[in-house]
Design a protein around this motif. Structure first.
Motif, short mmCIF file in Angstrom:
data_model
loop_
_atom_site.label_atom_id
_atom_site.label_comp_id
_atom_site.label_asym_id
_atom_site.label_seq_id
_atom_site.Cartn_x
_atom_site.Cartn_y
_atom_site.Cartn_z
N THR A 131 -2.00 -5.64 -4.94
CA THR A 131 -1.80 -7.01 -5.03
C THR A 131 -1.94 -7.71 -3.62
OG1 THR A 131 0.04 -7.48 -6.53
CG2 THR A 131 -0.82 -8.92 -5.71
N SER A 132 -3.32 -8.24 -2.99
CA SER A 132 -4.07 -8.84 -2.27
C SER A 132 -2.53 -9.92 -1.07
CB SER A 132 -4.90 -9.21 -2.02
OG SER A 132 -5.41 -10.24 -2.85
N SER A 133 -3.16 -10.11 -0.33
CA SER A 133 -2.60 -11.37 0.18
C SER A 133 -2.66 -12.53 -0.11
CB SER A 133 -2.15 -11.22 1.91
OG SER A 133 -3.64 -11.25 2.47
N ALA A 134 -4.19 -12.84 -0.47
CA ALA A 134 -4.31 -13.93 -2.05
C ALA A 134 -3.92 -13.95 -3.10
CB ALA A 134 -6.06 -13.66 -1.53
N GLN A 160 5.76 2.83 -5.04
CA GLN A 160 5.81 1.30 -4.23
C GLN A 160 5.89 1.37 -3.23
OE1 GLN A 160 8.73 -1.30 -6.70
NE2 GLN A 160 7.71 -3.44 -6.00
N GLU A 161 5.25 0.20 -2.38
CA GLU A 161 5.25 -0.81 -0.68
C GLU A 161 4.99 -2.16 -0.99
OE1 GLU A 161 3.31 2.81 0.66
OE2 GLU A 161 0.73 1.32 1.05
N LYS A 162 5.35 -2.78 -0.25
CA LYS A 162 5.25 -4.42 0.61
C LYS A 162 5.35 -4.77 1.92
CE LYS A 162 6.66 -6.54 -2.91
NZ LYS A 162 7.39 -7.89 -4.21
N VAL A 163 4.36 -5.57 2.19
CA VAL A 163 4.78 -5.89 3.65
C VAL A 163 4.84 -7.39 3.36
CG1 VAL A 163 3.22 -7.01 5.28
CG2 VAL A 163 2.51 -4.51 4.07
N LYS A 164 6.09 -7.88 3.85
CA LYS A 164 6.29 -9.24 4.23
C LYS A 164 6.41 -10.07 5.16
CE LYS A 164 10.11 -8.81 0.50
NZ LYS A 164 11.52 -8.50 -0.36
N THR A 202 1.31 -14.51 0.26
CA THR A 202 1.90 -13.50 -1.05
C THR A 202 1.68 -12.16 -0.47
OG1 THR A 202 0.44 -14.87 -2.47
CG2 THR A 202 0.72 -12.55 -3.08
N SER A 203 3.04 -11.62 -0.59
CA SER A 203 3.21 -10.62 -0.21
C SER A 203 2.70 -9.37 -0.78
CB SER A 203 4.81 -9.86 -0.15
OG SER A 203 5.55 -10.99 0.75
N PRO A 204 2.48 -9.01 0.46
CA PRO A 204 0.75 -7.83 -0.17
C PRO A 204 1.96 -6.30 -0.72
CG PRO A 204 0.09 -8.02 1.82
CD PRO A 204 1.33 -8.94 1.63
N LYS A 218 7.63 -10.21 13.53
CA LYS A 218 7.35 -8.42 12.95
C LYS A 218 7.25 -8.65 11.55
CE LYS A 218 8.92 -5.99 16.88
NZ LYS A 218 9.44 -4.40 17.83
N ALA A 219 6.90 -7.83 10.70
CA ALA A 219 6.45 -8.34 9.32
C ALA A 219 7.18 -6.77 9.11
CB ALA A 219 5.16 -7.31 8.58
N ASP A 220 7.98 -7.49 7.78
CA ASP A 220 8.83 -6.53 7.28
C ASP A 220 8.32 -5.86 6.22
OD1 ASP A 220 11.43 -7.72 8.81
OD2 ASP A 220 11.21 -8.71 7.19
N LEU A 221 8.93 -3.90 6.39
CA LEU A 221 8.26 -3.45 5.23
C LEU A 221 9.18 -2.57 4.86
CD1 LEU A 221 5.40 -1.55 8.14
CD2 LEU A 221 5.20 -3.53 7.03
#
Length: 352
Positions: free
Chosen positions: A38-41, A327-331, A337-339, A301-304
């Motif tokens: 899932t992209s940031s868009a 599963q992994e995510k960037v916030k 939208t969180s990738p 900073k972004a949370d991973l």
């Protein structure tokens, strides 16, 4: 049997003596892969295919050593990554080294794993599969060409490694004495140092590496979290440990990377915790990752975060059926939208 007949044939052809040994080895690994990114868009891209590096990269290798003097051996490793799933097979050199070893330790020349890769792989409970969820392996390079590596002997469980890599091979100087920015003979040069300790159930490794004039595109969940806008040295550190409790084995690895000038610096820091539990023919593995990344466009900073679970079932000592979920995510506050990436693998690995 380690393909003793082939090894014997090689030795006969080369006229090797009894003190020589040559071994052929390999891995055939094919897995069904389902990946959803899932992209940031907010756009979702789903992939369904077969891959040949699910749990381990498929490969074919040869390694050998020979006594050439009292207490001195010559050795080599030639290992190639192969793709058994397609007619137009791609063959790539994973490792290609030649070296000497003895009481002084060992020296190798050629293409091989980076010291950072050695640390990260040793303490990745799932052994670096092609799946989302483990965040400790995105910033480092797996292997490097043209490297000289020295490994000390073992001193009561302690040992060390030094690695020097040559990047740009050409240095161009103008008639006015000005060195070219592109052909400066330094870009990509690397220096690395590693410390190791192993005693009974405890294993600890540390590695640090600096690569000259390098920018690396670091992606998590398909999203570029770190890429400097100015070229400078790229630095990687990794510290890991494992402890075998018998009924379970615990893993931990911390990774840190930074690149760019002081004004454009981006960083990625991760902590990865794993546990392995063997139960008969089954082995259960679980990893939880968390970290932060300083993005190019924000001081915040972004949370991973990530999770990776796997089950291995040994049909025999050489053949393993496995399933992996990751599963992994960037916030980050700037992201609508969180990738995110989710992946599932079901595969079969045969080792010889």
């Amino acid at each position: 049997m380690k393909k003793s007949l082939l090894a014997l044939a090689v030795l006969v052809v080369t006229g090797a003596h009894a003190q020589s040994s040559v071994t052929m080895y390999g891995i055939a690994d094919v897995a069904y892969n389902n990946s959803v990114v899932t992209s940031s868009a907010g756009v979702k891209t789903e992939t369904n295919d077969f891959i040949t590096n699910g749990l381990s990269a498929s490969r074919l290798g040869f390694k050998g050593e020979r006594d050439i003097a009292t207490g001195l051996k010559a050795n080599f490793v030639m290992e190639f990554e192969v793709d058994p799933s397609t007619e137009t097979q791609t063959v790539k050199t994973r490792t290609g080294i030649v070296g000497l070893s003895g009481g002084f330790g060992g020296v190798t020349l050629g293409r091989r794993n980076t010291l950072i890769k050695d640390v990260e792989y040793t303490f990745d409970v799932n052994m670096d599969p092609t799946a989302a969820g483990f965040l400790g392996n995105y910033a480092r390079d797996s292997r490097r060409d043209d490297v000289l590596t020295y490994s000390t002997p073992n001193f009561s469980g302690f040992s060390a490694d030094v690695q020097i890599g040559f990047g740009a091979t050409t240095k161009e100087t103008s008639a006015a004495g000005v060195v070219s920015n592109t052909n400066n003979g330094k870009t990509g040069d690397s220096k690395a140092f590693g410390l190791n300790y192993a005693n009974g159930p405890l294993v600890v490794k540390f590695g640090t590496e600096t690569v000259k004039n390098t920018v690396k595109d670091i992606k998590i969940a398909g999203y570029t979290i770190a890429k400097s806008t100015a070229v400078d040295d790229f630095k990687n550190d990794a510290l890991g440990a494992s402890y075998d409790l018998g009924m379970a084995k615990l893993f931990f690895v911390n990774t840190k990377s930074k690149q760019g000038t002081e004004a454009t610096k981006v960083t990625v820091d991760t902590n990865n915790f794993g546990v392995r539990v063997p139960m008969g023919a089954f082995t259960f593995n679980a990893n939880i990752s968390e970290g932060t990344a300083k993005l190019t466009n924000s001081t915040t900073k972004a949370d991973l975060n990530g999770v990776q679970l796997s089950v291995w079932y040994a049909l025999n000592k050489d053949t393993t059926v496995y399933g992996i979920y990751g599963q992994e995510k960037v916030k980050h506050s700037t992201l609508t939208t969180s990738p995110e990436q989710k992946s599932m693998l079901i595969g079969l690995r045969y080792m010889f």
